[in-house]
Write an enzyme that holds these catalytic residues in place. Structure first.
Site, PDB file in Angstrom:
ATOM      1  N   LEU A 151      89.868   1.289 -78.344  1.00 53.07           N
ATOM      2  CA  LEU A 151      88.485   0.951 -78.625  1.00 53.07           C
ATOM      3  C   LEU A 151      87.684   2.202 -78.956  1.00 53.07           C
ATOM      4  CD1 LEU A 151      87.792  -1.542 -75.689  1.00 53.07           C
ATOM      5  CD2 LEU A 151      88.679  -2.049 -77.972  1.00 53.07           C
ATOM      6  N   LYS A 152      86.898   2.124 -80.011  1.00 52.54           N
ATOM      7  CA  LYS A 152      85.984   3.209 -80.357  1.00 52.54           C
ATOM      8  C   LYS A 152      84.621   2.890 -79.762  1.00 52.54           C
ATOM      9  CE  LYS A 152      86.409   2.736 -84.817  1.00 52.54           C
ATOM     10  NZ  LYS A 152      87.389   1.642 -84.915  1.00 52.54           N
ATOM     11  N   GLU A 153      84.069   3.837 -79.014  1.00 52.01           N
ATOM     12  CA  GLU A 153      82.736   3.615 -78.467  1.00 52.01           C
ATOM     13  C   GLU A 153      81.753   3.423 -79.621  1.00 52.01           C
ATOM     14  OE1 GLU A 153      81.231   5.779 -75.109  1.00 52.01           O
ATOM     15  OE2 GLU A 153      83.208   6.641 -74.724  1.00 52.01           O
ATOM     16  N   CYS A 261      87.779   9.968 -74.292  1.00 46.79           N
ATOM     17  CA  CYS A 261      89.202   9.796 -74.618  1.00 46.79           C
ATOM     18  C   CYS A 261      89.856  11.032 -75.213  1.00 46.79           C
ATOM     19  CB  CYS A 261      89.371   8.606 -75.574  1.00 46.79           C
ATOM     20  SG  CYS A 261      88.973   7.013 -74.836  1.00 46.79           S
TER      21      CYS A 261
END
Length: 433
Positions: A151-153, A261
């Protein structure tokens, strides 16, 4: 399907709410009673585009609930996701203590067969190591699955609902079938659901983040060379990214990567490599380049104004490590602000979402601006640290009228240097002129 998601941090909330959105009955579990109470009131502790609305809708529909009673949640849930944090230790190794404690509690609470899914990012080999350890704590059969998140913030909802791929790490055909059923609503667009062994799944997560981090550090290294040789990295980028083997994604020069991350995972993979006696020289270089890149604007500021910034005021646009989030972890803006303050400069900061978190770090040492132009009044320079869309097309005339000196340090290369210079500004970009 009934499921529990243990851990209501960024990954746990995004996963749990999106699973509920797909029609599942989801129990979110956390030891923090105050956080649980807030979530029951539909108060989201993080900022993520689209997540608040989905939280409210699924709470109202009864598909989503929150509790601090882990044992009860496990008893009611055939599938249990573990999404607790694995923060870096001082040497870069991922700290799995919280995850292991939760996994042990899950094992003790299982009334019958359960599928236990590790969605946290864990060192390669964790699944294989934990399997026999957990088996000693229960007589109940279970499947331990690795299911890394990608998941990309700022885009987590879209990434979860429409993933590039889903990776399932398991040797159990039954667990693979259940996980495929669970993710089927999200891969109807033909994106792959890939089943592999747990160790490979764990490595795939680290390899993906290390590759993206490498691309960022590479283009930043090229940008720094462009500064030294007098080339324009924007033209260079167009020249290389047109090659289909290279592409455009993650090749934007700037102030380096941050967040929860990339820094953590690159450091953890380096630590794992050292532990098995393999010198991961490329990854070490990626980390070093990124650390150095976070000092880029500071160097340009000192080169222009000198070491002593006393009586100078700097407007900083953007504090979060990237747009569409309030996350400050490893944000280059933090180093920038701290360095200006250490040189006795004044700092005024605007960010659409992160000012509350920033105040917890800097207190009253910084002026917090609720409107983006507020900090420019009497400013000697503007420092662009985060490329929020709201900053992309500012009113240059208004900027010039407000600022004491028309100087712009563009840490994300979002401005047209020629337009700024034609408007009377002195412009500094990253690898561009």
């Amino acid at each position: 399907m009934d499921m529990a998601v243990v851990g209501t941090g960024y990954v746990g909330l995004a996963a749990g709410i999106c699973f509920a959105e797909a029609g599942n009955r989801v129990i979110g579990v956390d030891v923090d009673e105050q956080k649980i109470a807030r979530l029951r009131r539909a108060e989201l502790p993080i900022y993520e585009v689209g997540l608040q609305e989905m939280l409210e809708q699924n709470l109202a529909a009864g598909r989503l609930s929150f509790t601090s009673d882990l044992a009860d949640a496990v008893r009611r849930s055939p599938v249990v996701f573990i999404t607790v944090g694995t923060p870096p230790r001082h040497d870069g190794e991922a700290d799995t203590a919280a995850l292991e404690a939760v996994a042990a509690d899950v094992a003790r609470a299982m009334p019958e067969h359960r599928i236990v899914v590790i969605k946290s990012t864990v060192p390669v080999g964790t699944n294989r190591r934990l399997q026999p350890e957990l088996a000693e704590l229960t007589a109940v059969p279970f499947d331990l699955v690795s299911n890394p998140e990608f998941l990309k913030e700022g885009c987590a909802v879209d990434d979860f609902l429409r993933p590039d791929r889903v990776i399932i790490g398991t040797d159990s055909p039954h667990a693979a079938e259940v996980m495929a059923q669970l993710y089927s609503p999200f891969v109807r667009n033909g994106r792959p659901l890939i089943v592999m062994d747990p160790t490979s799944a764990e490595m795939a997560k680290y390899a993906a983040n290390a590759m993206l981090s490498t691309k960022i550090s590479f283009i930043n290294e090229v940008a720094n060379l462009c500064d030294l040789f007098g080339a324009d990295v924007n033209d260079v980028r167009r020249g290389i990214c047109s090659d289909s083997r290279i592409g455009y994604q993650f090749l934007y020069p700037g102030l380096g990567y941050g967040g929860s991350c990339f820094p953590k995972d690159v450091s953890a993979l380096i630590h794992m490599s050292d532990r098995v006696g393999y010198p991961a020289q490329l990854l070490k270089a990626v980390k070093e380049v990124n650390s150095r890149q976070k000092q880029t604007l500071q160097k340009k500021i000192v080169d222009y104004f000198g070491e002593d910034l006393r009586d100078l005021n700097f407007a900083v646009w953007g504090a979060a490590f990237k747009p569409r989030t309030d996350d400050l972890r490893e944000s280059p803006a933090l180093r920038l602000i701290d360095d200006i303050l250490s040189r006795s400069g004044g700092v005024r900061v605007h960010d659409p979402q992160a000012l509350g978190n920033l105040r917890e770090i800097f207190g009253d040492r910084v002026r917090y601006c609720g409107e983006m132009y507020e900090g420019l009044d009497g400013a000697d320079a503007l420092c662009l640290a985060t490329d929020w869309n709201v900053y992309r097309n500012p009113d240059y005339r208004k900027m010039g009228q407000l600022m004491r000196r028309r100087v712009v340090f563009d840490g994300r290369n979002i401005y047209n240097a020629r337009q700024l210079k034609d408007s009377g500004f002195t412009y500094f970009g990253i690898g561009t002129h």
